[in-house]
Design an enzyme around this catalytic site. Structure first.
Site, PDB file in Angstrom:
ATOM      1  CE1 TYR A   1      20.999 100.641  -0.093  1.00 17.35           C
ATOM      2  CE2 TYR A   1      21.733 100.727  -2.370  1.00 17.35           C
ATOM      3  CZ  TYR A   1      21.846 100.209  -1.099  1.00 17.35           C
ATOM      4  OH  TYR A   1      22.792  99.256  -0.827  1.00 17.35           O
TER       5      TYR A   1
ATOM      6  CB  VAL B   1      27.859  99.637  -4.163  1.00 17.84           C
ATOM      7  CG1 VAL B   1      26.753 100.529  -3.654  1.00 17.84           C
ATOM      8  CG2 VAL B   1      28.743  99.141  -3.030  1.00 17.84           C
TER       9      VAL B   1
ATOM     10  CE  LYS C   1      24.088  97.452   3.788  1.00 17.53           C
ATOM     11  NZ  LYS C   1      23.858  98.816   3.266  1.00 17.53           N
TER      12      LYS C   1
ATOM     13  CB  SER D   1      23.929  96.646   0.190  1.00 17.30           C
ATOM     14  OG  SER D   1      24.703  97.708   0.695  1.00 17.30           O
TER      15      SER D   1
ATOM     16  CE1 TYR E   1      26.577  97.780   6.831  1.00 18.20           C
ATOM     17  CE2 TYR E   1      28.609  99.009   6.503  1.00 18.20           C
ATOM     18  CZ  TYR E   1      27.319  98.729   6.136  1.00 18.20           C
ATOM     19  OH  TYR E   1      26.742  99.384   5.074  1.00 18.20           O
TER      20      TYR E   1
END
Length: 304
Positions: A240, A258, A66, A63, A188
């Protein structure tokens, strides 16, 4: 400041504690990673490098990528971007369906899974060859032509990506996904599969410590205004539903993945990457967060 000496001192302190947590076994390929790995690399905006441990070993940044997809989509879409994705901390898990339905298909921010899927949809609309064009963008920002996807990890994510499929189908039902679902999901999964070392990761994100300017090439990656906003989103949404804890303990804009990686920046100073694969219950590197907390405490420097 002798960062290498500080790294060694913090490592001695970390070794007094046995860190709990597990690698991300729900993605089979990530479950094969040695959980004891630990690496750090810091790059300053005047091209100095400091490192410790397994900083030259590649890992899946997941992530963390992103942020890069957000930067490219923001360049392409401009302020219209925020009509399709918000900028608020999620307060729930990174793959929450409940929150997405409550908000009628508009993700809370671009760094949770649903938000990154919308960003992926935007890039699929703008790029002629999304996977090829995106990795070229990453290579240009990093200054490293060898950075690449890991097809093995991407395929592993596809096999277990049912939750992401549910998120994108829900958003499609609300009209917030414009392209073919399978095409967007494929893009993705590949962007999350990018592999870097701590050194490569630190160097790639240095432009966000330099107000959008790449200090190695003197090329502008993103405007000063957009860089400020990306950093703000990292500060409030990069971890998060643990973003507040990270901000409270570390005091730097950052983003986790992760795969156990974390990247954080101090404006006008440096970009730092940490890798430790054991994740806490929020999906963030437990040892990596503790390292950065001790690091900003020891150096007495943060954005606050």
């Amino acid at each position: 400041m002798n960062y290498n000496k500080i790294f060694a001192k913090i490592n001695r302190e970390l070794n007094k504690t046995e860190y709990s947590g597990k690698v991300a076994i729900y993605i089979p390929e990530l479950g094969n990673v040695d959980p004891t790995k630990f690496g750090v690399h810091l790059t300053t905006i005047n091209h100095q490098h400091y490192y410790f441990g397994d900083s030259e070993e590649k890992f899946s940044i997941q992530s963390i990528a992103k942020v890069l997809s957000l930067v490219l989509a923001y360049k392409k879409e401009g302020e219209k971007l925020w009509e399709r994705v918000g900028v608020e901390p999620s307060g729930t898990s990174f793959n929450s369906l409940f929150q997405l339905e409550f908000n009628m298909g508009i993700p809370r921010n671009p760094l949770i899974n649903s938000g990154a899927l919308v960003i992926s949809d935007i890039l699929v609309s703008h790029l002629n060859n999304p996977k090829k064009d995106f990795i070229e963008f990453v290579r240009n920002v990093s200054g490293n032509p060898n950075i690449d996807y890991c097809p093995r990890i991407a395929e592993s994510e596809k096999l277990t990506g049912h939750r992401n499929a549910a998120l994108i189908n829900l958003m499609k039902s609300f009209g917030n996904i414009k392209n073919d679902i399978e095409v967007v999901l494929d893009f993705y999964f590949y962007l999350c599969s990018i592999e870097m070392t701590c050194k490569e990761l630190s160097q790639t994100y240095l432009f966000l410590a330099a107000y959008g300017m790449n200090p190695f090439t003197n090329e502008r990656v993103i405007s000063i205004s957009k860089s400020k906003r990306v950093n703000a989103i990292m500060q409030t949404c990069g971890f998060y539903d643990e973003a507040g804890e990270f901000s409270f303990k570390v005091g730097l804009p950052g983003k986790s993945g992760v795969g156990g990686g974390i990247v954080a920046i101090l404006p006008e100073k440096y970009s730092i990457a940490v890798w430790s694969p054991r994740l806490n219950e929020k999906g963030n590197s437990s040892k990596g967060i503790k390292f950065l907390e001790l690091f900003t405490t020891e150096t007495e420097i943060s954005i606050f």
